[in-house]
Design a protein around this motif. Structure first.
Motif, short mmCIF file in Angstrom:
data_model
loop_
_atom_site.label_atom_id
_atom_site.label_comp_id
_atom_site.label_asym_id
_atom_site.label_seq_id
_atom_site.Cartn_x
_atom_site.Cartn_y
_atom_site.Cartn_z
N LYS A 173 -8.22 -0.56 -1.49
CA LYS A 173 -9.51 -0.20 -0.92
C LYS A 173 -10.59 -0.75 -1.85
N GLY A 174 -11.43 -1.61 -1.33
CA GLY A 174 -12.53 -2.14 -2.12
C GLY A 174 -12.23 -3.41 -2.89
N ASP A 175 -11.01 -3.93 -2.85
CA ASP A 175 -10.66 -5.16 -3.56
C ASP A 175 -10.58 -6.29 -2.55
N LYS A 176 -11.48 -7.25 -2.66
CA LYS A 176 -11.58 -8.31 -1.66
C LYS A 176 -10.76 -9.56 -2.01
N ALA A 177 -9.93 -9.47 -3.03
CA ALA A 177 -9.12 -10.62 -3.42
C ALA A 177 -8.11 -10.97 -2.33
N HIS A 178 -7.71 -12.24 -2.30
CA HIS A 178 -6.73 -12.68 -1.31
C HIS A 178 -5.43 -11.92 -1.53
N GLY A 179 -4.83 -11.47 -0.44
CA GLY A 179 -3.57 -10.74 -0.52
C GLY A 179 -3.76 -9.24 -0.63
N ASN A 180 -5.01 -8.79 -0.55
CA ASN A 180 -5.31 -7.37 -0.60
C ASN A 180 -6.00 -6.94 0.68
N GLY A 181 -5.91 -5.66 1.01
CA GLY A 181 -6.61 -5.16 2.18
C GLY A 181 -5.93 -3.95 2.79
N HIS A 182 -6.03 -3.86 4.12
CA HIS A 182 -5.48 -2.70 4.82
C HIS A 182 -5.09 -3.09 6.24
N ILE A 183 -4.65 -2.11 7.00
CA ILE A 183 -4.25 -2.33 8.40
C ILE A 183 -5.22 -1.59 9.30
N ASN A 184 -5.77 -2.30 10.28
CA ASN A 184 -6.53 -1.66 11.35
C ASN A 184 -5.53 -1.28 12.45
N VAL A 185 -5.62 -0.03 12.91
CA VAL A 185 -4.72 0.48 13.94
C VAL A 185 -5.48 0.61 15.25
N TYR A 186 -4.92 0.02 16.30
CA TYR A 186 -5.53 0.07 17.64
C TYR A 186 -4.58 0.78 18.58
N LEU A 187 -5.13 1.66 19.39
CA LEU A 187 -4.39 2.35 20.44
C LEU A 187 -5.01 1.98 21.77
N ASN A 188 -4.24 1.30 22.60
CA ASN A 188 -4.72 0.86 23.92
C ASN A 188 -6.01 0.06 23.81
N GLY A 189 -6.08 -0.81 22.79
CA GLY A 189 -7.23 -1.70 22.63
C GLY A 189 -8.40 -1.12 21.86
N GLN A 190 -8.36 0.16 21.51
CA GLN A 190 -9.45 0.81 20.77
C GLN A 190 -9.03 1.05 19.32
N LYS A 191 -9.87 0.63 18.39
CA LYS A 191 -9.57 0.89 16.98
C LYS A 191 -9.65 2.38 16.72
N ILE A 192 -8.56 2.94 16.16
CA ILE A 192 -8.54 4.38 15.91
C ILE A 192 -8.45 4.73 14.43
N ASN A 193 -8.08 3.75 13.58
CA ASN A 193 -7.91 4.11 12.17
C ASN A 193 -7.84 2.86 11.30
N GLU A 194 -8.13 3.05 10.01
CA GLU A 194 -7.87 2.06 8.97
C GLU A 194 -6.86 2.70 8.03
N VAL A 195 -5.76 2.01 7.76
CA VAL A 195 -4.68 2.57 6.97
C VAL A 195 -4.52 1.78 5.68
N PHE A 196 -4.43 2.49 4.56
CA PHE A 196 -4.33 1.86 3.25
C PHE A 196 -2.97 2.10 2.60
N THR A 197 -1.97 2.41 3.43
CA THR A 197 -0.60 2.61 2.94
C THR A 197 0.36 1.88 3.88
N ALA A 198 1.55 1.58 3.36
CA ALA A 198 2.54 0.86 4.16
C ALA A 198 3.21 1.73 5.21
N ALA A 199 3.25 3.05 4.98
CA ALA A 199 3.86 3.97 5.94
C ALA A 199 2.84 5.03 6.32
N PHE A 200 2.80 5.37 7.60
CA PHE A 200 1.83 6.36 8.09
C PHE A 200 2.33 6.96 9.39
#
Length: 104
Positions: free
Chosen positions: A42-69
């Motif tokens: 979270k907050g590190d813009k270097a290449h290879g870093n970031g998070h997952i945006n989660v979409y449900l039926n085309g609508q963004k519902i969450n930003e996830v910063f872990t590999a399992a959720f």
């Protein structure tokens, strides 16, 4: 006059690939992502870093910063879930995964 040429070798950053497993438990969906050459941050813009945006039926519902959720309490019916790998500035890596769930 002698001409000397030098080759500069620049290695491109390794490409990310995302492998997703999911398991349904009632109205919850457990999700596990394995992403090559990537750190969830979270907050590190270097290449290879970031998070997952989660979409449900085309609508963004969450930003996830872990590999399992867990996606909790989904309504009954058929749902399309899309996971998209992004940098913290929301620019996209071009890596995503989609799957469908049917909640009883």
């Amino acid at each position: 006059m002698q001409q000397v040429s030098a080759a500069v070798s620049m290695q491109a950053p390794a490409a990310q690939t995302m492998h997703v497993k999911h398991e349904m438990r009632g109205k919850d969906v457990l999700v596990e992502c394995v992403v090559d050459h990537f750190s969830f941050t979270k907050g590190d813009k270097a290449h290879g870093n970031g998070h997952i945006n989660v979409y449900l039926n085309g609508q963004k519902i969450n930003e996830v910063f872990t590999a399992a959720f867990v996606l909790r309490g989904l309504p009954s019916g058929k749902h399309q879930i899309r996971l998209e790998l992004v940098r913290d500035d929301e620019s996209k890596y071009g890596v995503s995964s989609e799957f469908e769930v049917n909640i009883p």
